[in-house]
Structures are given as structure tokens and as C-alpha cells.
Design a protein around this motif. Structure first.
Motif, PDB file in Angstrom:
ATOM      1  N   LEU A  42       0.944  -7.704   0.905  1.00  0.00           N
ATOM      2  CA  LEU A  42      -0.412  -7.176   0.907  1.00  0.00           C
ATOM      3  C   LEU A  42      -1.410  -8.257   1.306  1.00  0.00           C
ATOM      4  CD1 LEU A  42      -2.343  -4.844   0.341  1.00  0.00           C
ATOM      5  CD2 LEU A  42      -2.370  -5.537  -2.063  1.00  0.00           C
ATOM      6  N   ALA A  43      -1.236  -9.459   0.787  1.00  0.00           N
ATOM      7  CA  ALA A  43      -2.137 -10.558   1.142  1.00  0.00           C
ATOM      8  C   ALA A  43      -2.086 -10.853   2.636  1.00  0.00           C
ATOM      9  CB  ALA A  43      -1.776 -11.810   0.343  1.00  0.00           C
ATOM     10  N   ALA A  44      -0.902 -10.796   3.225  1.00  0.00           N
ATOM     11  CA  ALA A  44      -0.768 -11.030   4.672  1.00  0.00           C
ATOM     12  C   ALA A  44      -1.520  -9.959   5.463  1.00  0.00           C
ATOM     13  CB  ALA A  44       0.709 -11.051   5.062  1.00  0.00           C
ATOM     14  N   GLN A  45      -1.429  -8.707   5.012  1.00  0.00           N
ATOM     15  CA  GLN A  45      -2.159  -7.638   5.694  1.00  0.00           C
ATOM     16  C   GLN A  45      -3.668  -7.836   5.568  1.00  0.00           C
ATOM     17  OE1 GLN A  45      -1.052  -3.622   4.855  1.00  0.00           O
ATOM     18  NE2 GLN A  45       0.956  -3.819   5.792  1.00  0.00           N
ATOM     19  N   VAL A  46      -4.113  -8.253   4.401  1.00  0.00           N
ATOM     20  CA  VAL A  46      -5.549  -8.466   4.191  1.00  0.00           C
ATOM     21  C   VAL A  46      -6.066  -9.566   5.101  1.00  0.00           C
ATOM     22  CG1 VAL A  46      -7.254  -9.294   2.521  1.00  0.00           C
ATOM     23  CG2 VAL A  46      -5.563  -7.580   1.837  1.00  0.00           C
ATOM     24  N   ARG A  47      -5.308 -10.654   5.236  1.00  0.00           N
ATOM     25  CA  ARG A  47      -5.759 -11.790   6.057  1.00  0.00           C
ATOM     26  C   ARG A  47      -5.916 -11.399   7.528  1.00  0.00           C
ATOM     27  NH1 ARG A  47      -2.629 -14.903   2.215  1.00  0.00           N
ATOM     28  NH2 ARG A  47      -4.049 -16.411   1.210  1.00  0.00           N
ATOM     29  N   SER A  48      -5.160 -10.414   7.972  1.00  0.00           N
ATOM     30  CA  SER A  48      -5.229 -10.007   9.378  1.00  0.00           C
ATOM     31  C   SER A  48      -6.118  -8.793   9.600  1.00  0.00           C
ATOM     32  CB  SER A  48      -3.817  -9.711   9.903  1.00  0.00           C
ATOM     33  OG  SER A  48      -3.246  -8.597   9.214  1.00  0.00           O
ATOM     34  N   CYS A  49      -6.772  -8.309   8.549  1.00  0.00           N
ATOM     35  CA  CYS A  49      -7.553  -7.072   8.633  1.00  0.00           C
ATOM     36  C   CYS A  49      -9.034  -7.377   8.810  1.00  0.00           C
ATOM     37  CB  CYS A  49      -7.327  -6.224   7.378  1.00  0.00           C
ATOM     38  SG  CYS A  49      -8.230  -4.653   7.377  1.00  0.00           S
ATOM     39  N   GLU A  50      -9.639  -6.817   9.831  1.00  0.00           N
ATOM     40  CA  GLU A  50     -11.079  -6.880  10.042  1.00  0.00           C
ATOM     41  C   GLU A  50     -11.587  -5.450  10.113  1.00  0.00           C
ATOM     42  OE1 GLU A  50     -12.087  -9.237  13.395  1.00  0.00           O
ATOM     43  OE2 GLU A  50     -11.094 -11.058  12.649  1.00  0.00           O
ATOM     44  N   PRO A  51     -11.959  -4.869   8.982  1.00  0.00           N
ATOM     45  CA  PRO A  51     -12.265  -3.440   8.928  1.00  0.00           C
ATOM     46  C   PRO A  51     -13.426  -3.043   9.841  1.00  0.00           C
ATOM     47  CG  PRO A  51     -12.044  -4.356   6.718  1.00  0.00           C
ATOM     48  CD  PRO A  51     -12.085  -5.503   7.664  1.00  0.00           C
ATOM     49  N   ASP A  52     -13.239  -1.932  10.550  1.00  0.00           N
ATOM     50  CA  ASP A  52     -14.324  -1.286  11.274  1.00  0.00           C
ATOM     51  C   ASP A  52     -14.391   0.159  10.799  1.00  0.00           C
ATOM     52  OD1 ASP A  52     -12.123  -0.047  12.482  1.00  0.00           O
ATOM     53  OD2 ASP A  52     -12.300  -1.197  14.330  1.00  0.00           O
ATOM     54  N   MET A  53     -15.213   0.981  11.419  1.00  0.00           N
ATOM     55  CA  MET A  53     -15.370   2.349  10.944  1.00  0.00           C
ATOM     56  C   MET A  53     -14.076   3.147  11.080  1.00  0.00           C
ATOM     57  SD  MET A  53     -18.195   2.860   9.462  1.00  0.00           S
ATOM     58  CE  MET A  53     -18.098   4.641   9.360  1.00  0.00           C
ATOM     59  N   THR A  54     -13.285   2.845  12.089  1.00  0.00           N
ATOM     60  CA  THR A  54     -11.994   3.524  12.227  1.00  0.00           C
ATOM     61  C   THR A  54     -11.083   3.167  11.060  1.00  0.00           C
ATOM     62  OG1 THR A  54     -12.165   3.563  14.641  1.00  0.00           O
ATOM     63  CG2 THR A  54      -9.967   3.820  13.688  1.00  0.00           C
ATOM     64  N   THR A  55     -11.042   1.876  10.714  1.00  0.00           N
ATOM     65  CA  THR A  55     -10.251   1.426   9.568  1.00  0.00           C
ATOM     66  C   THR A  55     -10.713   2.122   8.296  1.00  0.00           C
ATOM     67  OG1 THR A  55     -10.148  -0.766  10.611  1.00  0.00           O
ATOM     68  CG2 THR A  55      -9.404  -0.609   8.328  1.00  0.00           C
ATOM     69  N   TRP A  56     -12.041   2.182   8.123  1.00  0.00           N
ATOM     70  CA  TRP A  56     -12.604   2.776   6.904  1.00  0.00           C
ATOM     71  C   TRP A  56     -12.256   4.261   6.804  1.00  0.00           C
ATOM     72  CZ3 TRP A  56     -16.125   6.608   5.715  1.00  0.00           C
ATOM     73  CH2 TRP A  56     -16.584   6.625   4.383  1.00  0.00           C
ATOM     74  N   HIS A  57     -12.403   5.001   7.909  1.00  0.00           N
ATOM     75  CA  HIS A  57     -12.072   6.433   7.883  1.00  0.00           C
ATOM     76  C   HIS A  57     -10.580   6.649   7.619  1.00  0.00           C
ATOM     77  CE1 HIS A  57     -15.815   8.487   8.782  1.00  0.00           C
ATOM     78  NE2 HIS A  57     -16.092   7.592   9.722  1.00  0.00           N
ATOM     79  N   THR A  58      -9.756   5.794   8.206  1.00  0.00           N
ATOM     80  CA  THR A  58      -8.309   5.896   7.962  1.00  0.00           C
ATOM     81  C   THR A  58      -8.001   5.647   6.489  1.00  0.00           C
ATOM     82  OG1 THR A  58      -7.795   5.180  10.221  1.00  0.00           O
ATOM     83  CG2 THR A  58      -6.053   4.960   8.567  1.00  0.00           C
ATOM     84  N   ALA A  59      -8.652   4.635   5.919  1.00  0.00           N
ATOM     85  CA  ALA A  59      -8.437   4.327   4.505  1.00  0.00           C
ATOM     86  C   ALA A  59      -8.865   5.491   3.627  1.00  0.00           C
ATOM     87  CB  ALA A  59      -9.208   3.057   4.124  1.00  0.00           C
ATOM     88  N   ARG A  60     -10.008   6.073   3.921  1.00  0.00           N
ATOM     89  CA  ARG A  60     -10.481   7.202   3.114  1.00  0.00           C
ATOM     90  C   ARG A  60      -9.529   8.389   3.241  1.00  0.00           C
ATOM     91  NH1 ARG A  60     -16.487   9.858   3.488  1.00  0.00           N
ATOM     92  NH2 ARG A  60     -15.666  10.575   5.497  1.00  0.00           N
ATOM     93  N   GLY A  61      -8.982   8.613   4.434  1.00  0.00           N
ATOM     94  CA  GLY A  61      -8.007   9.684   4.614  1.00  0.00           C
ATOM     95  C   GLY A  61      -6.718   9.430   3.862  1.00  0.00           C
ATOM     96  N   THR A  62      -6.296   8.183   3.806  1.00  0.00           N
ATOM     97  CA  THR A  62      -5.080   7.828   3.069  1.00  0.00           C
ATOM     98  C   THR A  62      -5.259   8.073   1.578  1.00  0.00           C
ATOM     99  OG1 THR A  62      -4.486   6.163   4.724  1.00  0.00           O
ATOM    100  CG2 THR A  62      -3.448   5.964   2.561  1.00  0.00           C
ATOM    101  N   VAL A  63      -6.416   7.681   1.042  1.00  0.00           N
ATOM    102  CA  VAL A  63      -6.698   7.913  -0.377  1.00  0.00           C
ATOM    103  C   VAL A  63      -6.803   9.406  -0.667  1.00  0.00           C
ATOM    104  CG1 VAL A  63      -8.457   7.610  -2.174  1.00  0.00           C
ATOM    105  CG2 VAL A  63      -7.740   5.663  -0.769  1.00  0.00           C
ATOM    106  N   ALA A  64      -7.408  10.164   0.251  1.00  0.00           N
ATOM    107  CA  ALA A  64      -7.505  11.614   0.068  1.00  0.00           C
ATOM    108  C   ALA A  64      -6.118  12.252   0.039  1.00  0.00           C
ATOM    109  CB  ALA A  64      -8.348  12.226   1.185  1.00  0.00           C
ATOM    110  N   ALA A  65      -5.231  11.777   0.910  1.00  0.00           N
ATOM    111  CA  ALA A  65      -3.863  12.300   0.923  1.00  0.00           C
ATOM    112  C   ALA A  65      -3.158  12.006  -0.393  1.00  0.00           C
ATOM    113  CB  ALA A  65      -3.084  11.700   2.094  1.00  0.00           C
ATOM    114  N   ALA A  66      -3.384  10.813  -0.927  1.00  0.00           N
ATOM    115  CA  ALA A  66      -2.778  10.464  -2.215  1.00  0.00           C
ATOM    116  C   ALA A  66      -3.331  11.332  -3.330  1.00  0.00           C
ATOM    117  CB  ALA A  66      -3.022   8.983  -2.525  1.00  0.00           C
ATOM    118  N   ASP A  67      -4.646  11.597  -3.294  1.00  0.00           N
ATOM    119  CA  ASP A  67      -5.255  12.456  -4.309  1.00  0.00           C
ATOM    120  C   ASP A  67      -4.667  13.859  -4.274  1.00  0.00           C
ATOM    121  OD1 ASP A  67      -6.817  10.405  -5.177  1.00  0.00           O
ATOM    122  OD2 ASP A  67      -8.732  11.256  -4.553  1.00  0.00           O
ATOM    123  N   ASN A  68      -4.233  14.280  -3.095  1.00  0.00           N
ATOM    124  CA  ASN A  68      -3.620  15.601  -2.934  1.00  0.00           C
ATOM    125  C   ASN A  68      -2.108  15.564  -3.083  1.00  0.00           C
ATOM    126  OD1 ASN A  68      -6.049  17.049  -2.434  1.00  0.00           O
ATOM    127  ND2 ASN A  68      -6.081  16.275  -0.338  1.00  0.00           N
TER     128      ASN A  68
END
Length: 227
Positions: A42-68
Motif C-alpha cells: 500500500l505504501a508503494a502505491q501511495v508513493r506513486s499516486c498523484e490523485p486527479d479528478m479521475t482518480t478521485w471518481h474511481t476511488a468514490r466508485g470503489t467505495v460505493a461498490a464496497a458499500d453495496n
């Protein structure tokens, strides 16, 4: 569990030997479980991640899928939960949040205002190193508290720090809030608990009425907890 700041601080300082975190929100529980078991990845992924709006929308969709209750890889969900926490206005991990800076990124602050990838990754690495002293349970903390009724034999070794969703604001902020009946069940579990405990709440007469025999310390605080 939530941000788990109190418990992890005590663990890092050596004030406690172990921390047991209980979290009902699937995305948050997965995040903490991943930090403990796969924190290096997870730390390796964080170090290489530069979030943009696409990243943010994808993250929100992933959390929504988990909630469902959809099938989501733990590492993907852990990163998505972190992105939502650090890049959303409220810091809450649920599909209702909005991005820092707004959808057009025209606000005073922008999506990466709170995203310091190296610092966040270093924190994950540090917690991962303490992982053999951290236990993660996904589920309702009230059930776990109710089990500490004196029959377990370990109650005198435990101290509970309980920080539930508040009665009014909590149901607007968290994916899993608590009804007044839930708060009553929590009060019953704590009152009958053989372990020592400390509970935090906002000031609400209905909640205070659930703990008539317990000492209550009141204090005022604005939005300056970081100080």
C-alpha cells in the motif's frame, strides 16, 4: 476505529502493548487490515499516486461498490478509502463526499492539498512495522464490548476508548451512523462492561441521560483539534 489516532499514538509511544481496532465501515476496516498485512504494498502505491479528478471518481466508485457489498480487491479498496479521506472536503469515507476544490477545481484549495504521498506512505510503513501488535476486527464494536461482561477473564487488562458517530452529525457524515436505539445499546454494553472505558461525545442531553451514574467532563472545542 475511524482514524485510530488515539490508539496508534499510545502504541507508538509504548504506553500500551497492543491495540485492537474495531470498525463497521467495510472500506475503513479494509484499509486498516491492509495497512497491517500488506502495508509495504500500500505504501508503494501511495508513493506513486498523484490523485486527479479521475482518480478521485474511481476511488468514490470503489467505495460505493464496497458499500453495496460488491467484490472489491482489498488493496484497491484500501487505496480508494485513503484517497477519499485525504482528497475530500469532509475527510469521510463514503460515496456522498465531494472533492476538495470542487468538481472544477476552482476553490482556494485543490484535490492534492492534503495529499503528501511520502509522508502518508511513511506513516503506513511505521504502522505496518507495528502490525504484530495490532488486531483488526470488522464488525459492530457494541457486540465486542458486550462480550466483556466479566466472563472473558481479560477485562482487567483492557482499556476501551470509544468514539462513536455522534447522534445528529454522525448520521450525516458516516456511511454507518447510529440511531438513538444504537446509542442506548452502547450505553448498556458499557455500563455492564467489566473493563475500564472512556467515551467521547458531543454535548447532547439525550446522550447524557444514558449515563446518569458516570462522571462527565465537559469542554469546549472549535475546529482546532489539530492544535
Amino acid at each position: 476505529a475511524g482514524g485510530a489516532g488515539a490508539g496508534l499514538n499510545l502504541l507508538d509511544r509504548g504506553a500500551v502493548s497492543e491495540v485492537w481496532l474495531t470498525e463497521k465501515n467495510r472500506s475503513l476496516a479494509t484499509f486498516w487490515r491492509t495497512v497491517v498485512t500488506r502495508g509495504d504494498q500500500l505504501a508503494a502505491q501511495v508513493r506513486s499516486c498523484e490523485p486527479d479528478m479521475t482518480t478521485w471518481h474511481t476511488a468514490r466508485g470503489t467505495v460505493a461498490a464496497a458499500d453495496n457489498e460488491g467484490p472489491v480487491d482489498d488493496l484497491d479498496l484500501a487505496l480508494a478509502a485513503l484517497v477519499l479521506n485525504r482528497c475530500s472536503r469532509s475527510g469521510m469515507v463514503n460515496p456522498r463526499v465531494g472533492p476538495i476544490g470542487g468538481k472544477n477545481q476552482t476553490g482556494r484549495w485543490h484535490l492534492r492539498s492534503r495529499w503528501n504521498c511520502d509522508e502518508i506512505a511513511d506513516r503506513i510503513d511505521r504502522i505496518h512495522q507495528l502490525g504484530n501488535r495490532i488486531r483488526i476486527d470488522e464488525g459492530d464494536a457494541i457486540d465486542h464490548i458486550a462480550e466483556l461482561d466479566g466472563s472473558c477473564g481479560i477485562e482487567d487488562e483492557l482499556f476501551l476508548f470509544v468514539d462513536p458517530p455522534y447522534l445528529v452529525q454522525g448520521n450525516n457524515l458516516y456511511a454507518q451512523g447510529m440511531s438513538f436505539d444504537d446509542h442506548k445499546n452502547l450505553a448498556s454494553a458499557l455500563t455492564n462492561c467489566a473493563a475500564r472505558w472512556l467515551l467521547t461525545y458531543d454535548s447532547d442531553e439525550r446522550i447524557l441521560g444514558l449515563y446518569p451514574q458516570h462522571r462527565v467532563l465537559g469542554y469546549e472545542i472549535a475546529h482546532t483539534a489539530h492544535r
